[in-house]
Motif scaffolding. Structure first.
Motif, PDB file in Angstrom:
ATOM      1  N   GLU A 115     -40.943 -47.879  83.084  1.00  0.00           N
ATOM      2  CA  GLU A 115     -40.085 -47.917  81.898  1.00  0.00           C
ATOM      3  C   GLU A 115     -39.198 -46.678  81.824  1.00  0.00           C
ATOM      4  O   GLU A 115     -37.989 -46.774  81.582  1.00  0.00           O
ATOM      5  N   GLN A 301     -39.140 -55.029  81.296  1.00  0.00           N
ATOM      6  CA  GLN A 301     -39.137 -53.591  81.047  1.00  0.00           C
ATOM      7  C   GLN A 301     -37.749 -52.980  81.203  1.00  0.00           C
ATOM      8  O   GLN A 301     -37.404 -52.042  80.476  1.00  0.00           O
ATOM      9  N   ARG A 360     -42.037 -52.205  73.923  1.00  0.00           N
ATOM     10  CA  ARG A 360     -42.989 -51.363  74.659  1.00  0.00           C
ATOM     11  C   ARG A 360     -44.410 -51.876  74.453  1.00  0.00           C
ATOM     12  O   ARG A 360     -45.200 -51.958  75.399  1.00  0.00           O
TER      13      ARG A 360
END
Length: 595
Positions: A115, A301, A360
């Motif tokens: 990420e 992501q 997330r």
């Protein structure tokens, strides 16, 4: 130009408080030693690399792009040096098999690092994550000889990997592909054909590139049932894993793209290249789905990472840009206030924040199931993880890519006219993130996959398990009813729509296609609502306990309230659109499109 800084406090919140990764690792095989202190230390080092090495190259990569000359691609200045540093420090092998030089750490840690890399520099990161997909596919499907020949160099970063599916005449309809494989007496195959849209297909970062190529063996059945998967290296590899002569693979062109200019998207020509079969003949699609599913989570992501970058840039600008007077005044001594004081700017910033931080939570939750799939000791736990991951993957890829695009557009809007010019960096985010709704299967394909292969295929069993889990949590006495009830309403709607589509789609050949995108979005909004409700409850607990991080937890609680009251209701619109059926699309005559 926004400078990326990893949101380490929020990453820690998701990893340690929401998902309890330390307790999770104790339930896995060979992961027990990864304690929170070690986890945080590794993440902090990854954050430094992302911020100090990759972020400064992001605009450079966009401006310079990749250049093709006499069949060789040169990447933007600094890209190769950064890749050598990344590989040399062992990052590519973080969660890979120690047998071949990896460190054997759980995939969740790799997801966190990925990420941050994507937020800092999407185009550069693709060279690394495609290599990771090739490693996973070879690990799952190659025989021991091929593994030993290819995996050590890939894990060390001396070589990189690609996925070669698409041909000019067939996009997602892989049954139409024409690349052919001719068997040889030594057990190898000669691969001939052309592939396009091959990310990282040619570059100057490594000494060899390992292509995983879909092709049809002579005499194989038509359609996808006759497709096999082959490993084909740019340079031939001998039995000892040493690089030899060129292998009949050439780059015919690089695509001139809207974004991700720093990654070379290539047309690759295979002219009798030597390849080796991976897995069983005519079952290449099954083998390639190891790569595809990993790539879909990587794309989720990428989009979430862009939402984070767009939010960081917009937030910094909104705190500094003075325009008009807010109510209440933030800066009474000046003729104008920072635009963060205006209601509509707050709407945009909170939408970005809700998507970045909620995304997330969803991405790391998917990673937990990847952990279980590879490291759980009990077969039942691995099977349960596989079912949940199969359900969540199309939602994560499809919904988060739409949310990431919205967050990027909002970033431009917060900057106003300054967002529309290159100097701000916001328009690059919007161009780079746009691909995420397209590659690894467009979002309509994700919705069709979700409905037909995940919900209908098991009569809603995996979905039912997820919905029951959400309902049990939302109905717990400690959960605030004013936040839980909107989510419970949407869970009921998700269940009802799923049952109705399963009952009716046999009578309408177009119902799934007409409903798939909206079903995906209804699912995504509801699922993200679950994670935001959990986050709100954790924040309430921390505030009640007198945490010295009052601002952090209050912000988490307020963002959850914003999401559940302002964004979750969008799911109702998608339900309404589904219920309108397919006739408003399919009974229209072609002349209606005329001009």
């Amino acid at each position: 130009m926004p400078t990326y800084q990893a949101p380490l406090r929020d990453i820690a919140f998701v990893a340690h408080e929401l998902l309890d990764l330390a307790g999770h690792y104790q339930q896995l095989v060979d992961c027990e030693a990864l304690d929170p202190t070690t986890f945080d230390a590794i993440v902090e080092e990854g954050a430094k690399f992302a911020a100090h090495q990759l972020s400064p190259l992001n605009a450079i990569g966009d401006e310079h792009g990749c250049r093709l000359h006499e069949g060789k691609v040169t990447t933007p200045p600094g890209f190769a040096a950064a890749f050598h540093q990344f590989a040399g420090n062992g990052w590519l092998g973080l969660d890979k098999d120690p047998t071949y030089g990896g460190q054997g750490l759980p995939p969740t840690l790799g997801f966190v690092i990925h990420e941050m890399l994507c937020s800092a520099n999407h185009a550069w990161t693709m060279y690394a994550n495609l290599t990771g997909g090739a490693i996973s596919t070879l690990s799952a499907h190659a025989d021991p000889v091929i593994k030993q020949r290819y995996l050590p160099a890939l894990i060390a970063g001396r070589w990189t990997g690609t996925m070669c599916l698409t041909e000019a005449h067939c996009g997602s309809d892989l049954g139409l592909l024409r690349t052919r494989a001719v068997p040889q007496d030594d057990g190898s195959y000669r691969i001939s054909g052309s592939k396009m849209f091959i990310s990282a297909g040619e570059h100057d970062l490594a000494e060899n590139i390992v292509h995983l190529v879909l092709a049809r063996i002579e005499g194989a059945p038509a359609g996808i049932k006759g497709i096999s998967l082959f490993v084909v290296a740019k340079h031939q590899v001998n039995a000892n894993g040493q690089v030899g002569e060129l292998n009949g693979v050439s780059c015919g062109a690089i695509e001139e793209k809207m974004g991700i200019h720093g990654n070379a998207t290539c047309v690759l020509n295979f002219d009798g290249a030597c390849g080796h079969l991976l897995g069983e003949a005519n079952r290449g699609i099954n083998a390639m789905f190891t790569f595809i599913n990993e790539s879909r989570l990587a794309v989720a992501q990428q989009a979430q990472a862009h939402a984070e970058s767009a939010f960081q840039g917009a937030l910094g600008y909104a705190r500094e840009r003075l325009q008009m007077r807010a109510s209440p005044r933030l800066n009474p001594e000046q003729p104008a206030d920072p635009i963060i004081g205006h209601a509509d700017v707050r709407r945009m910033l909170l939408t970005q924040k809700a998507f970045a931080e909620g995304g997330r939570m969803l991405a790391y939750a998917c990673a937990q199931d990847v952990d279980r799939l590879h490291h759980a000791g009990e077969p039942a736990l691995r099977d349960a993880a596989a079912r949940r991951l199969a359900l969540l993957t199309p939602i994560a890829k499809g919904f988060l890519s739409e949310a990431g695009n919205e967050a990027a557009q909002l970033g431009i809007q917060v900057f106003g006219g300054h967002g529309f010019i290159r100097e701000s960096g916001m328009e690059q985010i919007a161009r780079d993130v746009r691909i995420t709704t397209i590659y690894e299967g467009t979002n309509a394909i994700q919705g069709i996959d979700l409905l037909t292969r995940k919900v209908f295929a098991d009569n809603g069993q995996a979905l039912g398990e997820l919905l029951a889990e959400i309902e049990v949590f939302a109905r717990a006495p400690a959960v605030p009813a004013e936040l839980a009830q909107p989510l419970l309403n949407q869970v009921a709607a998700w269940r009802e729509v799923s049952a109705a589509l399963q009952a009716l789609h046999h009578n309408d050949a177009n119902l799934v296609g007409a409903s798939a995108f909206d079903y995906l979005m209804q699912s995504g909004y509801t699922l993200l609502g679950y994670y935001w409700l959990r986050a709100a409850c954790l924040a309430d607990q921390a505030l009640a306990a007198g945490s010295d991080e009052q601002a952090f937890y209050q912000g988490k609680r307020e963002t959850a309230r914003f999401y559940l009251q302002r964004l979750l209701p969008r799911a109702t619109l998608h339900r309404t659109l589904i219920e309108s059926g397919s006739s408003n699309l399919m009974t229209i005559t072609d002349s209606a499109f005329g001009r």
